[in-house]
Design a protein around this motif. Structure first.
Motif, mmCIF file in Angstrom:
data_model
loop_
_atom_site.group_PDB
_atom_site.id
_atom_site.type_symbol
_atom_site.label_atom_id
_atom_site.label_comp_id
_atom_site.label_asym_id
_atom_site.label_seq_id
_atom_site.Cartn_x
_atom_site.Cartn_y
_atom_site.Cartn_z
ATOM 1 N N GLY A 101 4.579 6.596 -9.420
ATOM 2 C CA GLY A 101 4.744 8.000 -9.077
ATOM 3 C C GLY A 101 5.527 8.268 -7.817
ATOM 4 O O GLY A 101 5.520 9.391 -7.301
ATOM 5 N N GLY A 102 6.233 7.267 -7.318
ATOM 6 C CA GLY A 102 7.033 7.456 -6.117
ATOM 7 C C GLY A 102 8.353 8.141 -6.400
ATOM 8 O O GLY A 102 8.766 8.269 -7.560
ATOM 9 N N VAL B 168 3.858 4.026 -1.168
ATOM 10 C CA VAL B 168 3.338 4.680 -2.372
ATOM 11 C C VAL B 168 1.958 4.099 -2.699
ATOM 12 O O VAL B 168 1.859 2.926 -3.076
ATOM 13 C CB VAL B 168 4.283 4.473 -3.577
ATOM 14 N N ARG C 142 -0.279 10.914 -0.935
ATOM 15 C CA ARG C 142 1.056 11.179 -1.464
ATOM 16 C C ARG C 142 2.036 10.078 -1.072
ATOM 17 O O ARG C 142 1.870 9.427 -0.034
ATOM 18 C CB ARG C 142 1.568 12.518 -0.930
ATOM 19 N N PRO C 143 3.080 9.887 -1.875
ATOM 20 C CA PRO C 143 4.142 8.962 -1.459
ATOM 21 C C PRO C 143 4.780 9.439 -0.162
ATOM 22 O O PRO C 143 4.949 10.649 0.050
ATOM 23 C CB PRO C 143 5.133 9.027 -2.625
ATOM 24 N N LEU C 144 5.115 8.518 0.701
ATOM 25 C CA LEU C 144 5.735 8.833 1.984
ATOM 26 C C LEU C 144 7.116 8.202 2.060
ATOM 27 O O LEU C 144 7.324 7.080 1.581
ATOM 28 C CB LEU C 144 4.877 8.299 3.133
ATOM 29 N N PHE D 289 -5.440 13.367 -0.291
ATOM 30 C CA PHE D 289 -4.130 13.194 0.323
ATOM 31 C C PHE D 289 -3.744 11.723 0.245
ATOM 32 O O PHE D 289 -4.141 10.912 1.077
ATOM 33 C CB PHE D 289 -4.108 13.665 1.776
ATOM 34 N N CYS E 243 -8.341 2.413 -3.110
ATOM 35 C CA CYS E 243 -7.238 2.414 -4.069
ATOM 36 C C CYS E 243 -7.171 1.068 -4.791
ATOM 37 O O CYS E 243 -7.946 0.147 -4.517
ATOM 38 C CB CYS E 243 -5.917 2.675 -3.352
#
Length: 350
Positions: free
Chosen positions: A206-207, A220, A230-232, A228, A187
């Motif tokens: 995008g969070g 994020v 995704r924001p957590l 996978f 990332c």
């Protein structure tokens, strides 16, 4: 949320307000000067930072060093500027009982309490102690080396960004929650944010938007190369870990975009709830939802305002974002060509 006591007359005379000001703008300086003059006339002491004092030139103000002692004995740290100025002020108020109160003179100013036109009302609230104080969750950051020894640390009100040190390379990370590995990917970086920071960097990445009174931590990923990623949203008592493999790219930590810490090769970053919250003073009764609508210009007209043109046809109004005029299908004639609509605009045939 708490409300300050009005106190005795003797305590009132000992009240102090620290000003932090974006001195690069003349209009901001002028507003800070007039506000300081009013507070002083009302018997409230005004403190200003020594690096801002020459630009502010406020008679009767106490000049203090720009360090952790600046907000000592201050009841309010009043911020004149945008969110960047607010975050700088948060550093000064961090280890005191002072509450932050912002006057938005930036572009978005999500952290600020009031706009310039409502400054008089805000000053009256300070003078009369008619404000409440919110306690916002902050985060603590520990940077550890390969052996697990803490080699650095910092804190943040908005977010901590674990980001690549070299722009041309991808940062490989392993994500763990509460000491248990969850996933890994390449990332540009990983954001660990508070609810307060959910509308800042994490929002842009995008969070989710999280109401500030919700106690939680956010993780994020930014530009992750993964299916996978995704924001957590985790428990406020969780420990978020971002580990960087020894053979990966170099990484660093940026806290609120203001403080940086280098991450050793093969090291990791642990993020957890800080032991001390950040106090923010509020005067107005607007809810967080009201702030979202105002700051982002959200449309609040929904499907119930739709226009109907016969069975099975729901014709919604739309907004021309260029001239900000509302146009609808009544702007089209029977042949589908353009004709003038209310307000002087036109509706072009697609």
């Amino acid at each position: 949320m708490s409300k300050p006591s009005t106190g005795t007359p003797e305590e009132q005379r000992d009240r102090r307000v620290l000003l932090t000001v974006h001195t690069g703008r003349r209009d901001v300086v002028a507003l800070a000067q007039t506000s300081a003059a009013r507070l002083i006339r009302g018997g409230i002491g005004v403190k200003i930072l020594e690096d801002e004092a020459p630009d502010l030139d406020i008679p009767g103000a106490e000049v203090v060093p720009c360090d952790e002692s600046a907000a000592k004995d201050a009841e309010i740290v009043m911020v004149f500027g945008g969110d960047g100025t607010f975050l700088r002020a948060a550093e000064l108020a961090r280890y005191t009982d002072a509450a932050l109160m912002g006057v938005n003179l930036g572009r978005v100013g999500f952290l600020a309490e009031t706009e310039p036109e409502a400054v008089e009302e805000t000053l009256s609230a300070i003078e009369d102690c008619e404000y409440s104080v919110e306690e916002r969750l902050a985060i603590r950051v520990d940077v550890l080396d390969r052996a697990g020894t803490v080699v650095g640390g910092t804190w943040a009100l908005n977010e901590v960004s674990v980001e690549k040190a070299e722009r041309s390379r991808v940062l490989d990370v392993v994500i763990a929650i509460d000491g248990r590995p969850l996933t890994s990917f390449g990332c540009d970086g990983v954001l660990c944010a508070t609810p307060t920071g959910s509308t800042a960097y994490a929002f842009s990445a995008g969070g989710p938007v999280v109401w500030p009174d919700v106690e939680a931590l956010l993780l994020v990923p930014t530009n992750a190369h993964a299916l996978f990623a995704r924001p957590l949203v985790t428990s406020p008592n969780s420990v978020l870990t971002v580990a960087v493999p020894a053979d990966g790219n170099r990484a660093r930590v940026s806290a609120d975009g203001r403080r940086t810490v280098e991450v050793p090769d093969g090291g990791r970053v642990d993020v957890r709830r800080a032991g001390r919250p950040v106090r923010i003073a509020r005067v107005h009764s607007a809810t967080f939802g009201d702030r979202l609508v105002a700051k982002f210009g959200l449309p609040v007209r929904g499907f119930r305002d739709a226009r109907h043109a016969g069975p099975g046809h729901e014709l919604f109004t739309s907004r021309n974002v260029l001239d900000r005029e509302v146009v609808d299908v009544d702007g089209l004639d029977a042949g589908g060509t353009t004709r003038e609509v209310s307000g002087g605009g036109t509706y072009d045939d697609a």
